[in-house]
Write an enzyme that holds these catalytic residues in place. Sequence first.
Site, PDB file in Angstrom:
ATOM      1  N   LYS A  81      -0.235  -0.862   6.151  1.00  0.00           N
ATOM      2  CA  LYS A  81      -0.946  -1.567   5.024  1.00  0.00           C
ATOM      3  C   LYS A  81      -2.158  -1.611   5.705  1.00  0.00           C
ATOM      4  CE  LYS A  81      -0.450  -4.408   1.015  1.00  0.00           C
ATOM      5  NZ  LYS A  81       0.238  -5.777   0.515  1.00  0.00           N
ATOM      6  N   TRP A 133      -2.149   0.703   0.835  1.00  0.00           N
ATOM      7  CA  TRP A 133      -1.084   1.510   1.444  1.00  0.00           C
ATOM      8  C   TRP A 133      -1.449   2.737   2.054  1.00  0.00           C
ATOM      9  CZ3 TRP A 133       2.885  -1.642   2.029  1.00  0.00           C
ATOM     10  CH2 TRP A 133       3.186  -2.510   1.055  1.00  0.00           C
TER      11      TRP A 133
END
Length: 546
Positions: free
Chosen positions: A439, A444
Amino acid sequence: MHGQMMQLPLLISSLLTHAERHHGEQLVVSRRVEGDVHRQSFRALAARSRRLANALTTLGVQAGERVATLAWNGHRHMELYYAVSGSGAVLHTLNPRLHPDQLTWIADHAEDQVLFFEASFLPLVQAVAPRVKTIRQYVLMTDRAHMPASTGIPNLLCFEDLLAAQDDHFEWPLLDENTASSLCYTSGTTGNPKGVLYSHRSTVLHTLASVSPDALNLSSRDVVLPVVPMFHVNAWGLPYAACMVGARLVLPGPHLDGKSLHELFEAEGVTVSAGVPTVWQGLLAHVETNDLKFSSMRRTIVGGAACPPAMLRAFQERHGVQVLHAWGMTELSPLGTAGVLKGHQLNLPEDQRLAVQAKQGRAVFGVDMKVVAEDGTELPWNGQASGELMVRGPWIVSQYLKGEGGDPLVDGWFPTGDVASIDADGFMQITDRSKDVIKSGGEWIGSIDLENIAMAHPGVAMAACIAAKHAKWDERPLLIVARKPGATLTREELLGFFEGKIAKWWTPDDVVFVDAIPLGATGKMLKMRLREQYGNHLLQAAGEVT
Ligand code: AMP
């Protein structure tokens, strides 16, 4: 008002009696530890399974007791699949790739009573036997001629002697379909391994779903070779599926290298195979180095880990072998999704078709799935939004053996630990694992995508991408790479290879070259270990920590 249809329980023994009655001449071909290739009909398989069920009775095995195996894919193992479960006991397939300490722990936890094992695993059994508490009887899965003189294992019995002492009359009991049938432990990359206890009902329903056209698509015309071991989630259910549809089964025994497999595929006219990507890498390398062909293979089922797009292309474009990319888990018996194209996708341009096939596939009937955000809200099926994948269905775990780990379900759904998106056609794509995600600045990054690109580079043998701590972005991707023998690939060359293939900010920050990537017992990369070792690499490089 109740319906008025028969109430016959769904039992594993019914798969065997069906195979015997309707496909009695069909063959189970086994390459055995003894070195020969053994052939027997389903009729003989059924008769020997009944003898074995009688033998279990004489060994004092009670209903519900666990009978363990340490064995390759072969007919004796298959006989145990049916005899143990069919007679009301529980088949516990131990994974011989585990360390003896882990095996001892698992066998004790499962309270295994009898252990059937093959000669290859004698040293392992010799290491485990003095320490394990509950196993009271050991049986070597071979004939008298191959019994070793002295093993140090007290009162060791010979499988073929046991069978020879019995007759083949045995009435399979009419069990409650919810009776436990078999037991597998999860690979245990986090914490202690946990037991998943399947039932007759869950196994038969899973088999019915898995043979269907939009799943594994198996029929009596197929010759199926499961490379996936029978100690890894019941070889994905193929020993059951083969009996259900009457497909010929070819069981490869201990030799799973490219050369041995290719020879067996060709000699036995195998049409469908199944295994993890690592196995196919070995097979493809052998076939391509020696300029060989697949003359009968039509399809291969790739699962257990993501199928790299380069592998899809190699099978389909160079060898005419269709790839079926499937996803599952021990907790799902294992099948959850299968990557079978829908009608309207067949005419897509090739690149787009391959992109769909590289996804993990659509839910098979019986498995319901959704992806959820961190707060549990369901995310849209737009192929973009990614969150934790949740599943539910009649062959999905409801709790682990002995309640280990507490209640695993969230509102009746099983959280898979995989992070995925689902597109409008229902194709699920794993982008990461919740315990293994990157992350970066709140966004992401899919480590699997980065690994796939790295692995498509001709100089890369294996690549792992981990989340490395970063002062500014919290986490950044770091590549750990094992080069192919003789390759001189540099950091700059490899990072340049990513250009244009991904958003620039996804480019890994650094590459660490290693001799070999550590692999777990099921052949998966041990990313947790890599994270422990290299998690601070970027901070160290920036002088943030020492
Ligand atoms: P196991 O229970 O050992 O079979 O591991 C199940 C896990 O393997 C899943 O939760 C996924 O993380 C991974 N897995 C299985 N199949 C695939 C696939 N086709 N692509 C990516 N990961 C997979």
